[in-house]
Design a protein around this motif. Structure first.
Motif, mmCIF file in Angstrom:
data_model
loop_
_atom_site.group_PDB
_atom_site.id
_atom_site.type_symbol
_atom_site.label_atom_id
_atom_site.label_comp_id
_atom_site.label_asym_id
_atom_site.label_seq_id
_atom_site.Cartn_x
_atom_site.Cartn_y
_atom_site.Cartn_z
ATOM 1 N N ASP A 52 -26.938 -8.074 -22.765
ATOM 2 C CA ASP A 52 -27.078 -7.747 -21.346
ATOM 3 C C ASP A 52 -28.418 -7.042 -21.125
ATOM 4 O O ASP A 52 -28.914 -6.342 -22.017
ATOM 5 C CB ASP A 52 -25.938 -6.834 -20.877
ATOM 6 N N GLU A 53 -28.987 -7.217 -19.941
ATOM 7 C CA GLU A 53 -30.316 -6.670 -19.675
ATOM 8 C C GLU A 53 -30.339 -5.889 -18.362
ATOM 9 O O GLU A 53 -29.552 -6.166 -17.457
ATOM 10 C CB GLU A 53 -31.361 -7.786 -19.638
ATOM 11 N N ARG B 238 -32.844 -4.179 -22.993
ATOM 12 C CA ARG B 238 -31.826 -5.117 -23.486
ATOM 13 C C ARG B 238 -30.830 -4.368 -24.365
ATOM 14 O O ARG B 238 -31.225 -3.611 -25.263
ATOM 15 C CB ARG B 238 -32.465 -6.255 -24.278
ATOM 16 N N VAL B 239 -29.543 -4.576 -24.106
ATOM 17 C CA VAL B 239 -28.485 -3.915 -24.879
ATOM 18 C C VAL B 239 -28.458 -4.487 -26.295
ATOM 19 O O VAL B 239 -28.369 -5.704 -26.483
ATOM 20 C CB VAL B 239 -27.112 -4.101 -24.200
ATOM 21 N N ARG C 80 -25.458 -14.232 -16.980
ATOM 22 C CA ARG C 80 -26.293 -14.826 -18.019
ATOM 23 C C ARG C 80 -25.797 -16.193 -18.468
ATOM 24 O O ARG C 80 -26.516 -16.923 -19.135
ATOM 25 C CB ARG C 80 -26.340 -13.910 -19.249
ATOM 26 N N GLU C 81 -24.554 -16.542 -18.138
ATOM 27 C CA GLU C 81 -23.952 -17.745 -18.709
ATOM 28 C C GLU C 81 -23.932 -18.907 -17.726
ATOM 29 O O GLU C 81 -22.879 -19.462 -17.403
ATOM 30 C CB GLU C 81 -22.546 -17.431 -19.216
ATOM 31 N N ASN C 82 -25.085 -19.265 -17.219
ATOM 32 C CA ASN C 82 -25.182 -20.459 -16.399
ATOM 33 C C ASN C 82 -26.605 -20.992 -16.488
ATOM 34 O O ASN C 82 -27.550 -20.231 -16.710
ATOM 35 C CB ASN C 82 -24.758 -20.165 -14.945
ATOM 36 N N PHE D 26 -28.968 -6.062 -12.996
ATOM 37 C CA PHE D 26 -28.217 -6.064 -14.249
ATOM 38 C C PHE D 26 -27.831 -7.507 -14.567
ATOM 39 O O PHE D 26 -27.182 -8.177 -13.768
ATOM 40 C CB PHE D 26 -26.955 -5.207 -14.111
ATOM 41 N N THR D 27 -28.260 -7.997 -15.726
ATOM 42 C CA THR D 27 -27.846 -9.340 -16.145
ATOM 43 C C THR D 27 -26.673 -9.181 -17.100
ATOM 44 O O THR D 27 -26.808 -8.584 -18.174
ATOM 45 C CB THR D 27 -28.989 -10.108 -16.836
#
Length: 426
Positions: free
Chosen positions: A75-76, A86-87, A239-241, A270-271
């Protein structure tokens, strides 16, 4: 020949299955969330659980963000100043994020929008609507509504109406769908997808899914901006697309311009690990309007200030400023993520074709031989006259000629017959 036929049948079946999968994905992309390998292993999207807060810190222990959602490695966070994190590690309810650097896009947008002068009188030059809906239709504001959750008629609806009215006052058409999607569970985004699809039928220029956060501390979002006390907004990108990069670019532009007009109305981007139905279009965003411990009026004033930036960033009103980057909705502008989606389609097609070739050939060696023969013929036909290849047909026919009894013809092999059949088909 029975074994060869069986392999061919299996190969054709596998190829057809691959084609069916591609067609099915294309046909169902509006009714089902986009599939990804990561989504197969993770839990469903679940956020804004009141009291379930993750604290994100940098390598030095400084708090970067508080989020009421599941946080995952990868996640960012993009701050209003342009800092990119970035996590990299999670332990309990604390996440560690590494500083990646200053984001060049955000710095460029911040610089441009800080010098941008928008005419007082703005002429509407695009009539496509902005679609607005609420996945978590129960979300409410405790100081005003008396509870953080009111099923089917949460205070978030009044925040949505304020956003709608502000956009309309700015000359923007709005398509507001108030369909509830309770309960507030892991399947809420699956239910709200039907609403988003209905909004897509009206050819919107953007889609906004309006929420509020679940961070207990009201001061985390509360700010005094443009001479009033408001609740800041956070923009969330899934983030998942395959459109993630386009969604993120839109979010960066919106945050940059909104903060240049009403600084700092957008707290951060937040991503998150999720889709949030943002695969539907490159200008789909999730907006968090404050948190449940803010007053509803603070959240309404906050989204009103955010709304002022929407028409300009989308290119809905006024002439495009000189030197401005093209709006993400401009058909001649780049759409990050589209090439990635195309790459997946090509890769799946090549994979299916390779599987068919291998199964029908029966071995790696024969598959490579057939592939070499194919390209050899195609390039030969491209660079040389077609009649120059006629002797190949005669040679192949002689090779498959049935010899007289008692005579062995080494040319009468299965490979030669395959070669003849390919030449005839060509």
């Amino acid at each position: 020949m029975t074994g060869a036929k069986s392999r061919i049948i299996w190969g054709i079946g596998l190829l057809l299955a691959g084609i069916s999968l591609l067609v099915g994905l294309s046909a169902s992309r509006l009714t089902q969330p986009v599939w990804s390998l990561a989504s197969f292993f993770k839990e469903a999207e679940n956020d804004h659980r009141v009291g379930n807060v993750c604290t994100v810190k940098d390598e030095h222990g400084r708090v970067i963000s508080l989020v009421s959602r599941r946080v995952a490695v990868g996640d960012e966070i993009f701050t209003a100043e342009g800092r990119h994190y970035r996590v990299v590690r999670i332990q309990g309810n604390t996440a560690c994020a590494r500083f990646i650097g200053m984001d060049r896009d955000l710095l460029a947008y911040n610089e441009f929008y800080s010098r941008l002068e928008v005419p007082v009188v703005q002429v509407v030059r695009n009539t496509r609507p902005v679609g607005i809906y609420h996945t978590h239709s129960d979300e409410s504001y405790v100081p005003t509504d008396g509870s953080e959750s009111i099923p089917f008629k949460g205070g978030i609806y009044q925040v949505g109406e304020t956003l709608v009215n502000r956009l309309k006052n700015g000359g923007v058409r709005v398509d507001y769908d108030k369909t509830p999607h309770d309960p507030h569970d892991d399947n809420a985004y699956y239910r709200s997808r039907r609403t988003a699809v209905r909004l897509m039928q009206n050819n919107p220029i953007a889609l906004f899914d309006v929420h509020r956060d679940g961070v207990p501390d009201p001061t985390y979002y509360r700010r005094y901006i443009s001479e009033q006390q408001v609740a800041q907004a956070r923009l969330v990108v899934g983030r998942e697309n395959p459109r993630m990069q386009a969604n993120l670019d839109f979010a960066k532009r919106l945050m940059s311009y909104a903060n240049s007009v009403h600084k700092p109305i957008v707290k951060e981007i937040f991503t998150a690990q999720g889709n949030y139905n943002q695969d539907l279009m490159p200008t789909a965003l999730l907006i968090e309007a404050g948190t449940h411990t803010n007053t509803k009026e603070e959240a309404e004033r906050g989204v009103s200030l955010l709304a002022d930036a929407v028409p300009v960033v989308l290119g809905l009103t006024g002439p495009p400023p000189q030197g401005a980057p093209k709006p993400i909705t401009d058909r001649t502008a780049g759409t990050p993520g589209s090439w990635k989606a195309l790459g997946w389609i090509i890769a799946l097609t090549l994979l299916g074709g390779g599987a068919f070739l291998l199964i029908s050939a029966g071995s790696w060696d024969r598959a490579k031989s057939r592939l070499g023969d194919f390209f050899g013929r195609e390039f030969a036909s491209f660079f040389a006259p077609r009649r120059a290849r006629k002797p190949d047909l005669d040679t192949a026919e002689k090779a498959t000629h049935v010899p007289a009894p008692g005579h062995k013809d080494p040319g009468a092999s299965e490979a030669a017959r395959d070669h003849l059949e390919r030449i005839r088909q060509d």
